[in-house]
Enzyme design. Structure first.
Site, PDB file in Angstrom:
ATOM      1  CD  GLU A  34      -2.563   1.655   0.163  1.00 15.23           C
ATOM      2  OE1 GLU A  34      -3.348   0.834  -0.329  1.00 15.23           O
ATOM      3  OE2 GLU A  34      -2.380   2.800  -0.324  1.00 15.23           O
ATOM      4  N   GLY A  39      -7.020   0.905   3.145  1.00 13.73           N
ATOM      5  CA  GLY A  39      -8.474   0.940   2.923  1.00 13.73           C
ATOM      6  C   GLY A  39      -8.850   1.669   1.646  1.00 13.73           C
ATOM      7  N   GLY A  40      -7.896   2.427   1.084  1.00 13.82           N
ATOM      8  CA  GLY A  40      -8.134   3.061  -0.220  1.00 13.82           C
ATOM      9  C   GLY A  40      -9.239   4.092  -0.215  1.00 13.82           C
ATOM     10  CB  THR A  41     -11.344   5.261  -3.052  1.00 10.51           C
ATOM     11  OG1 THR A  41     -10.220   5.228  -3.927  1.00 10.51           O
ATOM     12  CG2 THR A  41     -12.219   6.455  -3.381  1.00 10.51           C
ATOM     13  CB  CYS A  42     -14.389   2.406   0.024  1.00 16.00           C
ATOM     14  SG  CYS A  42     -15.890   2.123   0.949  1.00 16.00           S
ATOM     15  CG  HIS A 441     -48.668  -1.745   8.215  1.00 22.43           C
ATOM     16  ND1 HIS A 441     -48.780  -0.823   7.207  1.00 22.43           N
ATOM     17  CD2 HIS A 441     -49.263  -1.206   9.318  1.00 22.43           C
ATOM     18  CE1 HIS A 441     -49.431   0.238   7.656  1.00 22.43           C
ATOM     19  NE2 HIS A 441     -49.734   0.033   8.944  1.00 22.43           N
TER      20      HIS A 441
HETATM   21  C1  LIG Z   1     -16.785  10.507  -3.004  1.00 23.17           C
HETATM   22  C2  LIG Z   1     -16.985   9.046  -3.290  1.00 23.17           C
HETATM   23  C3  LIG Z   1     -18.055   8.382  -2.695  1.00 23.17           C
HETATM   24  C4  LIG Z   1     -18.260   7.043  -2.960  1.00 23.17           C
HETATM   25  N1  LIG Z   1     -19.330   6.413  -2.372  1.00 23.17           N
HETATM   26  C5  LIG Z   1     -19.561   5.114  -2.638  1.00 23.17           C
HETATM   27  C6  LIG Z   1     -20.659   4.433  -2.043  1.00 23.17           C
HETATM   28  O1  LIG Z   1     -21.437   5.023  -1.288  1.00 23.17           O
HETATM   29  N2  LIG Z   1     -20.824   3.121  -2.313  1.00 23.17           N
HETATM   30  C7  LIG Z   1     -19.989   2.442  -3.147  1.00 23.17           C
HETATM   31  O2  LIG Z   1     -20.179   1.241  -3.355  1.00 23.17           O
HETATM   32  N3  LIG Z   1     -18.929   3.056  -3.724  1.00 23.17           N
HETATM   33  C8  LIG Z   1     -18.705   4.372  -3.489  1.00 23.17           C
HETATM   34  N4  LIG Z   1     -17.628   4.985  -4.059  1.00 23.17           N
HETATM   35  C9  LIG Z   1     -16.734   4.202  -4.939  1.00 23.17           C
HETATM   36  C10 LIG Z   1     -15.774   3.359  -4.097  1.00 23.17           C
HETATM   37  O3  LIG Z   1     -15.084   4.174  -3.179  1.00 23.17           O
HETATM   38  C11 LIG Z   1     -14.785   2.653  -5.009  1.00 23.17           C
HETATM   39  O4  LIG Z   1     -15.509   1.972  -6.006  1.00 23.17           O
HETATM   40  C12 LIG Z   1     -13.973   1.632  -4.231  1.00 23.17           C
HETATM   41  O5  LIG Z   1     -13.224   2.251  -3.225  1.00 23.17           O
HETATM   42  C13 LIG Z   1     -13.049   0.907  -5.209  1.00 23.17           C
HETATM   43  O6  LIG Z   1     -12.137   0.206  -4.517  1.00 23.17           O
HETATM   44  P1  LIG Z   1     -10.864  -0.441  -5.187  1.00 23.17           P
HETATM   45  O7  LIG Z   1     -10.721  -1.707  -4.468  1.00 23.17           O
HETATM   46  O8  LIG Z   1     -10.974  -0.510  -6.636  1.00 23.17           O
HETATM   47  O9  LIG Z   1      -9.656   0.559  -4.890  1.00 23.17           O
HETATM   48  P2  LIG Z   1      -9.426   1.816  -3.983  1.00 23.17           P
HETATM   49  O10 LIG Z   1     -10.365   1.859  -2.859  1.00 23.17           O
HETATM   50  O11 LIG Z   1      -9.359   3.018  -4.834  1.00 23.17           O
HETATM   51  O12 LIG Z   1      -7.993   1.519  -3.362  1.00 23.17           O
HETATM   52  C14 LIG Z   1      -6.839   1.381  -4.112  1.00 23.17           C
HETATM   53  C15 LIG Z   1      -5.632   1.421  -3.205  1.00 23.17           C
HETATM   54  O13 LIG Z   1      -4.476   1.130  -3.956  1.00 23.17           O
HETATM   55  C16 LIG Z   1      -3.417   1.965  -3.538  1.00 23.17           C
HETATM   56  N5  LIG Z   1      -2.467   2.068  -4.658  1.00 23.17           N
HETATM   57  C17 LIG Z   1      -2.693   2.640  -5.876  1.00 23.17           C
HETATM   58  N6  LIG Z   1      -1.605   2.497  -6.657  1.00 23.17           N
HETATM   59  C18 LIG Z   1      -0.687   1.830  -5.932  1.00 23.17           C
HETATM   60  C19 LIG Z   1       0.633   1.391  -6.197  1.00 23.17           C
HETATM   61  N7  LIG Z   1       1.200   1.555  -7.387  1.00 23.17           N
HETATM   62  N8  LIG Z   1       1.304   0.757  -5.208  1.00 23.17           N
HETATM   63  C20 LIG Z   1       0.723   0.555  -4.004  1.00 23.17           C
HETATM   64  N9  LIG Z   1      -0.515   0.952  -3.705  1.00 23.17           N
HETATM   65  C21 LIG Z   1      -1.224   1.564  -4.658  1.00 23.17           C
HETATM   66  C22 LIG Z   1      -4.121   3.274  -3.222  1.00 23.17           C
HETATM   67  O14 LIG Z   1      -3.342   4.077  -2.369  1.00 23.17           O
HETATM   68  C23 LIG Z   1      -5.389   2.784  -2.570  1.00 23.17           C
HETATM   69  O15 LIG Z   1      -5.233   2.634  -1.186  1.00 23.17           O
HETATM   70  C24 LIG Z   1     -17.383   6.337  -3.812  1.00 23.17           C
HETATM   71  C25 LIG Z   1     -16.293   6.982  -4.381  1.00 23.17           C
HETATM   72  C26 LIG Z   1     -16.100   8.330  -4.144  1.00 23.17           C
HETATM   73  C27 LIG Z   1     -14.925   9.014  -4.781  1.00 23.17           C
END
Ligand SMILES: Cc1cc2nc3c(=O)[nH]c(=O)nc-3n(C[C@H](O)[C@H](O)[C@H](O)COP(=O)(O)OP(=O)(O)OC[C@H]3O[C@@H](n4cnc5c(N)ncnc54)[C@H](O)[C@@H]3O)c2cc1C
Length: 459
Positions: A34, A39-42, A441
């Site tokens: 990482e 935990g990334g985006t979510c 209900h």
């Molecule tokens: C504002 C917002 C609200 C959202 N709300 C919802 C919701 O309510 N419900 C829903 O289902 N989805 C929602 N989403 C979408 C959801 O967040 C994403 O679909 C989900 O997080 C995708 O996860 P992922 O596993 O693809 O990767 P991500 O969660 O994006 O994680 C990828 C990880 O990889 C790491 N990484 C990237 N490149 C490298 C590298 N080269 N080397 C090492 N690490 C790396 C990053 O740092 C990151 O931690 C929302 C998105 C946004 C932007």
């Protein structure tokens, strides 16, 4: 010398951690890498923080409406943005730290912090370290797209990541992009107390949905005092003192909107531009999405791509489902596929939109003979009792097979209600099964069987 693993997971989004733990549990020597926050985006700047903020915004909204329910709040309603942010940070921190601890406490699993880049099809480099494996699972996700709009650098726009640091109330937030992310932030900040303008290039907000849904969302938003500028073309930015001028050139109205802050919510790009995919020979499309087959294998043997970076989904549940598919295929002898899943998602405005399967527009385009039922939330007892009657529910079924084709439910609790239809769709059962079900209900879901008894031909 490279350190050798059986499997390497790149990224700790919504698929990688569960897969890494599963593989390690199966006795493989695994590394998970990482580069930023666990935990990334979510977890850090997507679902979890936005829904935590939406909850604060909704509380303010309900408090302002307290009088409608016969509840008197003596003082006027104020929002403490520092506390709102602190609450959000606590929820995010618990999730991110919990995830990190889970990974670090797992046997056979090495947690490596740093940016991974492929050196070739069998090795990745993280800083000075070279790691080798038979199998790679790419879960690198995506980030906010920053298109080269005129004057954009002058105004330092916020995006879904940087807005997470905001602990003050923007006087006038201009949200560029009236799709899912933009709409959630727009309503949230309006409820916190900002003036809000949404600038959308299309003819309606949430334009991927059916027109009646988009129009209803527009009405709900305008009812809360959100300005919506549609058909915006040639969007441009200019700094004017401590204000920001956004040129919208819409077909009608003032051509410039003056605000205090800009939030850019115009789509996402995959994090594959700096991953060294070219060194491993991994195929990506012209937007950078990694190409995968129905079981998430890339064109390079032993390399898989999961989550947003493969362009097959853009949600947490699709990323997690990717993990389940890969784990089932590799470890359980269960040939699960991406094409087994049914489109499902929610838009977390208030009231939420719950979606499953096809839209009405898609059904019409398919040429299928279909039946449709529609019911406004004003005719739903559970919504009336709660005083939240915005929106409507719409269900489409196949007239011949009696299978549910799709549903768009815009209304209170509809992010939950949609599952009653989704599960019947997964069961591949006819709608008559749910039509005969006795629901509790007073709920919103109790009206689903009633609606299915009122189906009419789709004209
Ligand atoms: C504002 C917002 C609200 C959202 N709300 C919802 C919701 O309510 N419900 C829903 O289902 N989805 C929602 N989403 C979408 C959801 O967040 C994403 O679909 C989900 O997080 C995708 O996860 P992922 O596993 O693809 O990767 P991500 O969660 O994006 O994680 C990828 C990880 O990889 C790491 N990484 C990237 N490149 C490298 C590298 N080269 N080397 C090492 N690490 C790396 C990053 O740092 C990151 O931690 C929302 C998105 C946004 C932007």
């Amino acid at each position: 010398m490279a350190t050798k693993y059986d499997a390497i997971v790149i990224g700790t989004g919504q698929a990688g951690p569960s897969l890494a733990v599963r593989l390690a549990g199966a006795g493989m020597k695994v590394a998970v890498i990482e580069r930023k926050r666990f935990g990334g985006t979510c977890v850090n700047n997507g679902c979890i923080p936005t829904k935590t903020l939406v909850a604060s915004a909704r509380t303010a909204h309900v408090a302002r409406r307290a009088g409608d329910y016969g509840v008197t709040i003596p003082a006027s309603i104020a929002v403490d943005m520092k506390k709102v942010k602190a609450r959000k940070d606590t929820v995010v921190r618990q999730s991110s730290e919990g995830l990190q601890k889970w990974l670090r406490d797992t046997q056979n699993l090495a947690v490596i912090e740093g940016h991974a880049r492929f050196a070739d099809a069998h090795r990745v480099r993280v800083g000075d370290e070279l790691l080798e494996a038979d199998k790679f699972f790419i879960n690198v996700g995506g980030r906010a797209s920053m298109p080269a709009l005129r004057g954009i650098d002058e105004v330092s726009p916020l995006n879904n990541s940087t807005v997470m640091d905001v602990d003050f109330l923007p006087e006038h937030l201009i949200v560029i992009g009236g799709s899912y992310v933009g709409l959630e932030f727009a309503q949230m900040y309006r409820r916190f107390g900002s003036e809000v303008t949404v600038v959308e290039m299309g003819p309606l907000p949430a334009k991927r949905e059916d027109k009646d849904i988009c129009e209803n969302i527009k009405t709900i938003f305008e009812g809360e005092g959100i300005n919506i500028r549609l058909n915006a073309e040639c969007i441009g930015f200019e700094k004017r003192g401590d204000k920001v001028a956004v040129q919208v050139e819409c077909s009608g109205g003032d051509k410039t909107v003056i605000g205090s802050h800009v939030l850019l919510a115009v789509g996402r790009v995959p994090n594959t531009d700096d991953l060294g995919v070219e060194h491993a020979g991994i195929e990506v499309d012209k937007r950078g999405y990694i190409q995968v087959d129905d079981q998430l294998r890339t064109n390079v043997p032993g390399i898989f791509a999961l989550g947003d970076c493969n362009g097959r989904g853009a949600f947490t549940h699709t990323a997690y489902n990717d993990y389940e598919i890969v784990a089932a295929n590799l470890l359980d002898g269960d040939e699960r596929r991406v094409s087994d899943r049914i489109t499902a998602y929610a838009l977390y405005i208030d009231p939420p939109l719950g979606r499953a399967g096809m839209t009405e527009a898609e059904v019409r385009k398919s040429g299928l003979k279909a039946l449709i039922a529609k019911r406004p939330m004003t005719q739903v007892g559970g919504a009336r009792e709660k005083g939240e009657t915005d929106g409507f529910m719409k269900i489409l079924v196949d007239a011949e097979t009696k299978k549910i084709l799709g549903a768009s439910l815009l209304g209170i609790e509809c992010d939950e209600v949609i599952h009653s239809l989704l599960d019947v769709m997964y069961a591949n059962a006819p709608y008559t099964v749910i039509q005969r079900a006795m629901h509790i209900h007073p709920t919103v879901t109790e009206l689903i069987p009633t609606m299915l008894g009122e189906l009419k031909p789709l004209e």
